[in-house]
Design a protein around this motif. Structure first.
Motif, mmCIF file in Angstrom:
data_model
loop_
_atom_site.group_PDB
_atom_site.id
_atom_site.type_symbol
_atom_site.label_atom_id
_atom_site.label_comp_id
_atom_site.label_asym_id
_atom_site.label_seq_id
_atom_site.Cartn_x
_atom_site.Cartn_y
_atom_site.Cartn_z
ATOM 1 N N ASN A 223 17.569 40.362 96.616
ATOM 2 C CA ASN A 223 18.807 39.877 96.825
ATOM 3 C C ASN A 223 20.000 41.175 97.582
ATOM 4 O O ASN A 223 19.906 40.560 98.348
ATOM 5 C CB ASN A 223 19.513 40.120 95.060
ATOM 6 N N LYS A 227 21.111 38.727 100.092
ATOM 7 C CA LYS A 227 22.687 38.825 100.488
ATOM 8 C C LYS A 227 23.119 40.404 100.777
ATOM 9 O O LYS A 227 23.833 40.396 100.062
ATOM 10 C CB LYS A 227 22.871 38.560 98.596
ATOM 11 N N ASN A 229 22.898 42.836 98.764
ATOM 12 C CA ASN A 229 23.335 43.760 97.591
ATOM 13 C C ASN A 229 21.976 43.298 96.835
ATOM 14 O O ASN A 229 22.292 42.470 96.026
ATOM 15 C CB ASN A 229 25.194 42.716 96.965
ATOM 16 N N TYR A 232 23.540 40.994 93.607
ATOM 17 C CA TYR A 232 24.288 40.451 93.553
ATOM 18 C C TYR A 232 24.425 39.474 92.365
ATOM 19 O O TYR A 232 23.666 39.241 91.795
ATOM 20 C CB TYR A 232 24.129 39.487 94.770
ATOM 21 N N PRO A 233 25.577 38.913 91.738
ATOM 22 C CA PRO A 233 26.700 38.989 92.747
ATOM 23 C C PRO A 233 28.168 40.694 92.320
ATOM 24 O O PRO A 233 28.468 39.835 92.064
ATOM 25 C CB PRO A 233 27.776 37.762 92.494
ATOM 26 N N ASN A 236 29.926 43.626 94.885
ATOM 27 C CA ASN A 236 29.557 42.472 96.159
ATOM 28 C C ASN A 236 30.882 43.555 96.721
ATOM 29 O O ASN A 236 30.396 43.412 97.963
ATOM 30 C CB ASN A 236 30.075 41.191 96.445
#
Length: 543
Positions: A223, A227, A229, A232-233, A236
């Motif tokens: 992740n 992303k 992060n 994630y999610p 965030n």
């Protein structure tokens, strides 16, 4: 054996549960089609940890998706076996069998056992971690057992994000257990040694957390690369904070209230503060399947009542470390449930890791009640023993009645007897399935399908697919036909599957001019290929 047989029969039908079709089977199936793991940007849930989901690749590879339910159920059996082992060691074999049976037949466990979810994996790994920490304490703190506990915790983290709650809870219990045991024989005036033991406990906790995070790290690294992060999610806005908008001096920034559990319960379900605060108790009495207001699942009231009975003062402890075990189990269960309470919305399956400790405490409670009855004499003693037996039978009856009721809801006999074929069975529960089945027959192999307003249930679609989670969002504060068309074609879309009823229900909430934007886009740029149950298969025909 009867309970296991009933659950296996109930599980022997095609998957129709919501999250299985959205995530737990859909994403692994897409990985198989692609030939490996890859980023699926349109599906935020594809970034969740997937230890259990990867196990489902095996039955999916051999095209026996029903077997994925058996894989999930195996973890309930593993957990029941570990409960049996613990109770056999601390009490006796009969209490161990009772605890395993009570756990396996709890409504929420039965419901999970006949679905392709991941919660039973989380429950097993979290209970294994707690069990090993208790053993670590009882055996005099051998490193091997704490290392194994850390591995089990890491596997729990990699199963579901709810496992992250284990880190602060178990990470706190470890130094408390270590320091309290080591300082038991240390004089209160010997502050130096007491502090030394306390810091050593923190060191053991750090080792445990590091091991767990190492096991969890492949998903965090994935992740982070995709992303920026690691979880994630979740969070965030912390890892990827949005750019600060520039406001003029005459414009005030609108404050958006935090949608925590209390906000949800007040504004969505119209509950008072005290009703929300009482959810950890209400969940044992008011749970209902498939009803988010009532926690989307069912427990057994005796799971709470008998757990409280574990704190009745017994004539003699069940075993030497009984008080410590009871306190650790109760603290773990209480803290986990309270952490879940403050999430956005409360679901009974979210508190799953608290269930095995509560089952053990319930068996302790039965033992205490039995001990209390045995202290009496004559008719009072017989009445007390009969009452304890009646309580146990009633608790098991409530579980058994739930298992029986599932045969009326799931109706496996229709499918297993051949009276209903696979497609007809799935269509009973998922009205979009006939359209998906038709799409599998008529669409070309290179079709790319956008699935809209069908609850993201995409597992049965055998073509490249994607979602548009922002399809109904305004861009730049307004709707425009150009923007809607851009979202339709973002992933080289060739076809669309959409639930017209859901779309129209949403359109009715919009002003006339905004409604016209969507209606014009679909009228002028799509052609209906098939319709059933108010679900449409559309072909894009852009002007």
């Amino acid at each position: 054996m009867l309970a296991t047989g009933c659950i296996v029969i109930l599980a022997s039908v095609p998957p129709v549960s919501r999250d299985a079709l959205i995530h737990h089977l859909a994403v692994p199936k897409m990985y198989l089609r692609h030939g490996g793991l890859y980023e699926i940007a349109s599906m935020h849930f594809s970034y969740f940890p997937m230890n259990m989901d990867l196990l489902y690749l095996v039955p999916l590879y051999f095209k026996i998706d029903i077997a994925a339910k058996y894989v999930h159920f195996l973890f309930a059996l593993f957990c029941a076996g570990l409960i049996y082992r613990y109770l056999r060691q601390t009490l006796n074999r009969n209490y161990g069998l009772l605890g395993a049976l009570f756990f396996l037949t709890l409504p929420v466990i039965v419901k999970l056992s006949v679905t392709v979810y991941v919660d039973l994996g989380l429950i097993f790994f979290s209970w294994a971690s707690l069990y090993l920490i208790i053993q670590w304490h009882d055996a005099g703190f051998p490193p091997r057992r704490l290392i194994l506990a850390g591995i089990a915790c890491g596997l729990a983290l990699g199963t579901k994000y709810n496992g992250l709650l284990l880190l602060p809870i178990l990470g706190t219990l470890i130094p408390i257990l270590y320091a309290s045991e080591k300082n038991r024989a240390v004089f209160h005036e010997n502050f130096r040694l007491r502090y030394k033991n306390a810091f050593a406990g923190l060191g053991w906790s750090a080792i445990f957390i590091v091991i767990a995070l190492i096991l969890f790290s492949p998903w965090m690294i994935r992740n982070m690369v995709w992303k920026g992060n690691p979880v994630y999610p979740l969070y965030n806005s912390v890892f990827n904070p949005p750019a600060q908008p520039v406001f003029s001096e005459t414009v005030e920034k609108e404050e958006t209230p935090a949608k925590n559990a209390f906000w949800m319960r007040r504004h969505v379900y119209k509950e008072s503060f005290w009703q929300t605060l009482s959810i950890p108790v209400r969940a044992f009495f008011q749970g209902q399947d498939d009803n988010p207001r009532y926690f989307d699942g069912r427990l057994n009231p005796f799971l709470l009542l008998l757990s409280l009975a574990a704190f009745i003062r017994a004539r003699q402890p069940c075993f030497p470390a009984f008080t410590t075990h009871r306190t650790v189990l109760a603290l773990f269960a209480l803290l986990f449930i309270l952490f879940v309470l403050f999430q956005t919305d409360f679901r009974i399956r979210y508190m799953g890791p608290a269930i095995p400790p509560l089952v053990v405490l319930s068996v302790f409670g039965i033992r205490n009640l039995s001990d209390l009855a045995s202290r009496q004499t004559g008719a009072i003693k017989k009445a007390g023993q009969a009452a304890v037996t009646a309580v146990v039978l009633l608790a098991l009856f409530l579980n058994g009645h739930y298992v029986y009721s599932q045969f009326s809801h799931i109706r496996p006999q229709d499918y297993l007897s051949g009276a209903v074929d696979r497609g007809a069975y799935i269509s009973r529960f998922r009205r979009e399935y006939p359209v998906i089945a038709h799409a599998n027959k008529v669409l070309p192999a290179d079709a790319r399908v956008l699935c809209l307003s069908i609850g993201d249930r995409t597992y049965y679609l055998d073509r490249d697919l994607h979602l548009a989670e922002d399809f109904y969002d305004k861009t730049g504060g307004r709707y425009s036909e150009a923007d809607v068309i851009n979202k339709l074609t973002r992933y080289n879309t060739t076809h669309v599957i959409i639930d017209r009823g859901v779309l129209f229900d949403w359109l009715r909430t919009l002003p006339t001019e905004d409604r016209a934007v969507f209606l014009n886009v679909f009228k002028n740029n799509t052609r209906v290929l098939y319709e059933e149950n108010n679900v449409l298969l559309l072909e894009l025909a852009l002007q």
